[in-house]
Design an enzyme around this catalytic site. Structure first.
Site, mmCIF file in Angstrom:
data_model
loop_
_atom_site.group_PDB
_atom_site.id
_atom_site.type_symbol
_atom_site.label_atom_id
_atom_site.label_comp_id
_atom_site.label_asym_id
_atom_site.label_seq_id
_atom_site.Cartn_x
_atom_site.Cartn_y
_atom_site.Cartn_z
ATOM 1 N N CYS A 85 -20.163 2.354 45.775
ATOM 2 C CA CYS A 85 -19.914 1.285 44.802
ATOM 3 C C CYS A 85 -18.481 0.759 44.937
ATOM 4 O O CYS A 85 -18.185 0.085 45.919
ATOM 5 C CB CYS A 85 -20.245 1.764 43.400
ATOM 6 S SG CYS A 85 -20.595 0.408 42.293
ATOM 7 N N HIS A 176 -24.941 4.489 43.244
ATOM 8 C CA HIS A 176 -24.469 5.842 42.918
ATOM 9 C C HIS A 176 -25.580 6.868 43.148
ATOM 10 O O HIS A 176 -26.441 7.033 42.277
ATOM 11 C CB HIS A 176 -24.049 5.900 41.449
ATOM 12 C CG HIS A 176 -22.886 5.036 41.115
ATOM 13 N ND1 HIS A 176 -21.595 5.473 41.151
ATOM 14 C CD2 HIS A 176 -22.837 3.732 40.759
ATOM 15 C CE1 HIS A 176 -20.776 4.493 40.824
ATOM 16 N NE2 HIS A 176 -21.512 3.419 40.583
ATOM 17 N N GLU A 178 -24.829 10.039 43.305
ATOM 18 C CA GLU A 178 -24.331 11.249 42.621
ATOM 19 C C GLU A 178 -24.787 11.295 41.165
ATOM 20 O O GLU A 178 -24.780 12.347 40.553
ATOM 21 C CB GLU A 178 -22.797 11.337 42.737
ATOM 22 C CG GLU A 178 -21.979 10.422 41.827
ATOM 23 C CD GLU A 178 -22.003 8.942 42.214
ATOM 24 O OE1 GLU A 178 -22.657 8.583 43.215
ATOM 25 O OE2 GLU A 178 -21.361 8.157 41.499
HETATM 26 N N1 GLN Z 1 -17.779 -3.601 40.082
HETATM 27 C C1 GLN Z 1 -16.895 -2.516 40.343
HETATM 28 C C2 GLN Z 1 -15.769 -2.945 41.275
HETATM 29 O O1 GLN Z 1 -15.729 -4.015 41.766
HETATM 30 C C3 GLN Z 1 -17.621 -1.325 40.961
HETATM 31 C C4 GLN Z 1 -18.532 -0.655 39.968
HETATM 32 C C5 GLN Z 1 -18.823 0.777 40.258
HETATM 33 O O2 GLN Z 1 -18.176 1.414 41.081
HETATM 34 N N2 GLN Z 1 -19.783 1.323 39.557
HETATM 35 O O3 GLN Z 1 -14.918 -2.169 41.521
#
Ligand code: GLN
Length: 209
Positions: A85, A176, A178
């Protein structure tokens, strides 16, 4: 000796990665400073996880703590890496919609768009058909990959959107694993570590997808 994986621990979902990795019999080292990453004998870790959180905050903290350049050098030098992410955003060469002043480590030849699946309230647990196998994972303000270099392999899509990629020993996923206890992607990281150093070929011209 037991494998040691560093989990970047400046902000975000650190603990969940730590618990999952320890369940795979891996030693976890939390990374906050350059000394956590590198000691007198070189790197202290065999691989690294960049967790989710807020990529612009993690970027700022990386630079504040002096870890940005050493971490970039280690990953560019072949340290097997899993970014989830915000971690994928940090790995990407190009961010379509960065926060003001936001930088990335630029070690993975992809373009990402942040928050591509809507705000926090649109978070969802999703079953994906990844090239590593079926995966149940969580999407939370997740990015998508909108452009990728020729050497980059697609690991997973959600509908038309590319949400998992891989190049050399670097795996970047928009979601994610995890949070759902999905082990596939961490096992991939451990397999990359076991396989030894990868030759990172020069990125080629980026193509739109
Ligand atoms: N939208 C977030 C970002 O740009 C990432 C979100 C997340 O890691 N769950 O950093």
């Amino acid at each position: 000796m037991r494998t040691t994986v560093g989990v970047l621990a400046l902000q975000g979902g650190v603990r969940e990665h730590q618990v999952l990795l320890e369940g795979l019999d891996v030693r976890v080292a939390l990374l906050r400073t350059p000394a956590d990453l590198t000691g007198p004998d070189g790197l202290r870790v065999d691989g690294v996880v960049l967790p989710g959180g807020e990529s612009s905050t993690i970027d700022r903290l990386l630079r504040t703590f002096g870890l940005f350049d050493p971490l970039r050098a280690a990953i560019a030098g072949g340290l097997p890496t899993l970014g989830t992410c915000a971690g994928l955003v940090l790995l990407a060469d190009r961010i379509l919609d960065p926060a003001p002043g936001q930088q990335s480590l630029a070690v993975l030849d992809v373009t990402v768009q942040r928050n591509a699946f809507g705000p926090q309230v649109d978070s969802a647990v999703v079953d994906l058909a990844s090239s590593l196998g079926p995966a149940r994972v969580a999407f939370i303000r997740a990015p998508r990959v909108t452009g990728l270099g020729r050497g980059v392999e697609v690991l997973a899509r959600r509908g038309d959107a590319i949400v998992g990629v891989r190049s050399g020993g670097i795996t970047g996923i928009a979601f994610h694993p995890e949070l759902t206890g999905e082990l596939l992607f961490h096992r991939r990281l451990l397999a990359d570590i076991a396989a030894g150093p990868t030759d990172l070929s020069e990125p080629e011209e980026a193509i739109a997808v």
